[in-house]
Design an enzyme around this catalytic site. Structure first.
Site, PDB file in Angstrom:
ATOM      1  N   GLN A 152     -21.238  10.264 -31.804  1.00 43.15           N
ATOM      2  CA  GLN A 152     -19.932  10.714 -31.331  1.00 43.15           C
ATOM      3  C   GLN A 152     -19.011   9.522 -31.059  1.00 43.15           C
ATOM      4  O   GLN A 152     -19.392   8.558 -30.400  1.00 43.15           O
ATOM      5  CB  GLN A 152     -20.100  11.564 -30.064  1.00 43.15           C
TER       6      GLN A 152
ATOM      7  N   ASP B  27     -21.299  13.106 -40.768  1.00 44.27           N
ATOM      8  CA  ASP B  27     -19.886  12.883 -40.459  1.00 44.27           C
ATOM      9  C   ASP B  27     -19.139  12.209 -41.618  1.00 44.27           C
ATOM     10  O   ASP B  27     -17.910  12.134 -41.597  1.00 44.27           O
ATOM     11  CB  ASP B  27     -19.752  11.965 -39.241  1.00 44.27           C
TER      12      ASP B  27
ATOM     13  N   LYS C 262     -20.454  21.787 -30.758  1.00 46.26           N
ATOM     14  CA  LYS C 262     -21.311  21.518 -31.918  1.00 46.26           C
ATOM     15  C   LYS C 262     -22.743  22.000 -31.647  1.00 46.26           C
ATOM     16  O   LYS C 262     -23.368  22.637 -32.497  1.00 46.26           O
ATOM     17  CB  LYS C 262     -21.310  20.015 -32.233  1.00 46.26           C
TER      18      LYS C 262
HETATM   19  N1  GUN Z   1     -14.753  12.076 -32.333  1.00 47.09           N
HETATM   20  C1  GUN Z   1     -13.694  12.875 -32.613  1.00 47.09           C
HETATM   21  N2  GUN Z   1     -13.936  13.596 -33.735  1.00 47.09           N
HETATM   22  C2  GUN Z   1     -15.169  13.233 -34.162  1.00 47.09           C
HETATM   23  C3  GUN Z   1     -15.967  13.646 -35.276  1.00 47.09           C
HETATM   24  O1  GUN Z   1     -15.604  14.467 -36.115  1.00 47.09           O
HETATM   25  N3  GUN Z   1     -17.185  13.047 -35.340  1.00 47.09           N
HETATM   26  C4  GUN Z   1     -17.615  12.123 -34.461  1.00 47.09           C
HETATM   27  N4  GUN Z   1     -18.823  11.579 -34.636  1.00 47.09           N
HETATM   28  N5  GUN Z   1     -16.892  11.726 -33.435  1.00 47.09           N
HETATM   29  C5  GUN Z   1     -15.674  12.294 -33.286  1.00 47.09           C
END
Ligand code: GUN
Length: 278
Positions: free
Chosen positions: A92, A115, A48
Site C-alpha cells: 500500500q 498493482d 480490498k
Molecule cells: N494508494 C492509493 N492507491 C493505491 C493503489 O491502487 N495501490 C496501492 N498499492 N497503493 C495505493
C-alpha cells in the site's frame, strides 16, 4: 446526463470473478502490506480485504509500524515472493518517506504484481505488451467501455501525472487511439485544455475543482478525486455546475473507486492463472 455507475459495473465483474476463482480449485491468497497508519490507506485496505472475503479469497494483512526499515519491508516481500499460496502482493502506498517506494515495488515478483507498479509491468504497459495493469487506470477504461463510450480519435484532458494514475492511464488511452493532453499542477491556463476536451479525467484531490464553465457542452467527466468534507467523501467535481454540462459523469463515491477494487481482484485472478502454468 448519465451517471457512470461504477458500483453496479464492479458488482457484475466481481460476481463473475467469484465463479472464476472457485473454478481454479485452489487456495489463493492476496498479501497486503501496510506500513504506518495513513488514514486513507486504512479505508482502501479495509475495502480490498472485505472484497477478498466476499469472493472466498484469503486476504492476509501484514501491518508494520511506521518505524519499519526498508530492509524489513524488502525481506517480507522476498518471503512472500517465495510463498506458493500467495498469488498477489500489494504494497500500500504511501510508504513512510524514509523508505524508497519504487525500490520496494520493484522487489515484488512481476508475476505477483497485482498493482502493476513494478518496473517490468510499467515497461510492458508503455510498450503496449500484455501485463498486469495498474487498477485505477484499468478500471476507468473498463467503465468507459462498459458504457460503449468511444475513445478512438477523442481528445482527452487528463489532470494528473502520478505513477499510479496519470502515467499508466496516459499509456492506456493512447493504446485506445485517444489524443491525450496530460495536465498537472504547473499547467498554465488549464481551462483551455479542459474546454477543448471530449473527455476530462480529473485526479486532483480538491473538492469542487472542476466547474461547469471549464467544460464544453456534452463532455464526459471522470472524477478520480477523493477528499473528505465534513466527514463525507467527495470528488473533484462541482456537481451543481457540471451536471447540466456533462453527457456522462462518474459519481464519488460509487464511480471509479469500486472499479479499482474490482480490477485488483481481476489482476489477482490473472496472476493466479499465470502462476499455475508452471
Ligand atoms: N494508494 C492509493 N492507491 C493505491 C493503489 O491502487 N495501490 C496501492 N498499492 N497503493 C495505493
Amino acid at each position: 446526463m448519465v451517471i457512470l455507475d461504477g458500483k453496479k459495473v464492479s458488482n457484475e465483474i466481481l460476481e463473475n470473478l467469484k465463479k472464476d476463482f472457485a473454478s481454479l480449485n485452489k487456495k489463493v491468497s492476496l498479501a497486503v502490506i501496510w506500513v504506518g497508519n495513513d488514514e486513507a490507506s486504512s479505508i482502501y485496505i479495509k475495502s480490498k480485504l472485505k472484497k477478498c472475503e466476499e469472493l472466498g479469497i484469503e486476504g492476509k494483512l501484514y501491518h508494520l509500524d511506521e518505524n519499519t526499515k526498508e530492509e524489513e519491508v524488502l525481506a517480507l516481500i522476498d518471503k512472500l515472493n517465495h510463498d506458493d499460496y500467495i498469488k498477489g502482493i500489494l504494497l500500500q502506498s504511501p510508504l513512510p518517506k524514509e523508505i524508497d517506494e519504487i525500490k520496494c515495488f520493484n522487489f515484488i515478483n512481476p508475476q505477483k504484481d497485482v498493482d502493476g507498479f513494478s518496473n517490468v509491468s510499467v515497461g510492458n504497459l508503455a510498450l503496449g505488451r500484455p501485463t498486469l495493469i495498474s487498477c485505477t487506470p484499468k478500471g476507468i477504461i473498463r467503465l468507459l467501455k462498459y458504457y460503449n463510450i468511444p475513445l478512438e480519435g477523442k481528445s482527452v484532458c487528463l489532470i494528473n501525472r502520478s505513477n499510479i494514475v496519470g502515467k499508466p492511464l496516459f499509456n492506456l488511452l493512447i493504446s485506445e487511439n485517444a489524443t491525450v493532453t496530460m495536465c498537472h499542477s504547473k499547467t498554465q491556463n488549464l481551462e483551455f485544455f479542459t474546454r477543448n476536451a471530449d473527455i476530462v479525467i480529473s485526479a486532483v484531490g480538491k473538492p469542487n475543482f472542476i466547474k461547469g464553465d471549464m467544460l464544453k457542452e456534452g463532455s464526459i467527466v471522470i472524477d478520480v478525486g477523493i477528499s473528505r468534507v465534513n466527514g463525507k467523501v467527495v470528488g473533484d467535481v462541482d456537481y451543481e455546475s457540471v451536471s447540466p454540462k456533462a453527457l456522462y459523469l462518474t459519481p464519488v463515491p460509487g464511480g471509479v473507486g469500486p472499479m479499482t477494487v474490482a480490477m485488483l481482484l481481476e489482476n489477482l485472478y490473472e496472476a493466479s492463472k499465470n502462476q499455475d502454468k508452471f
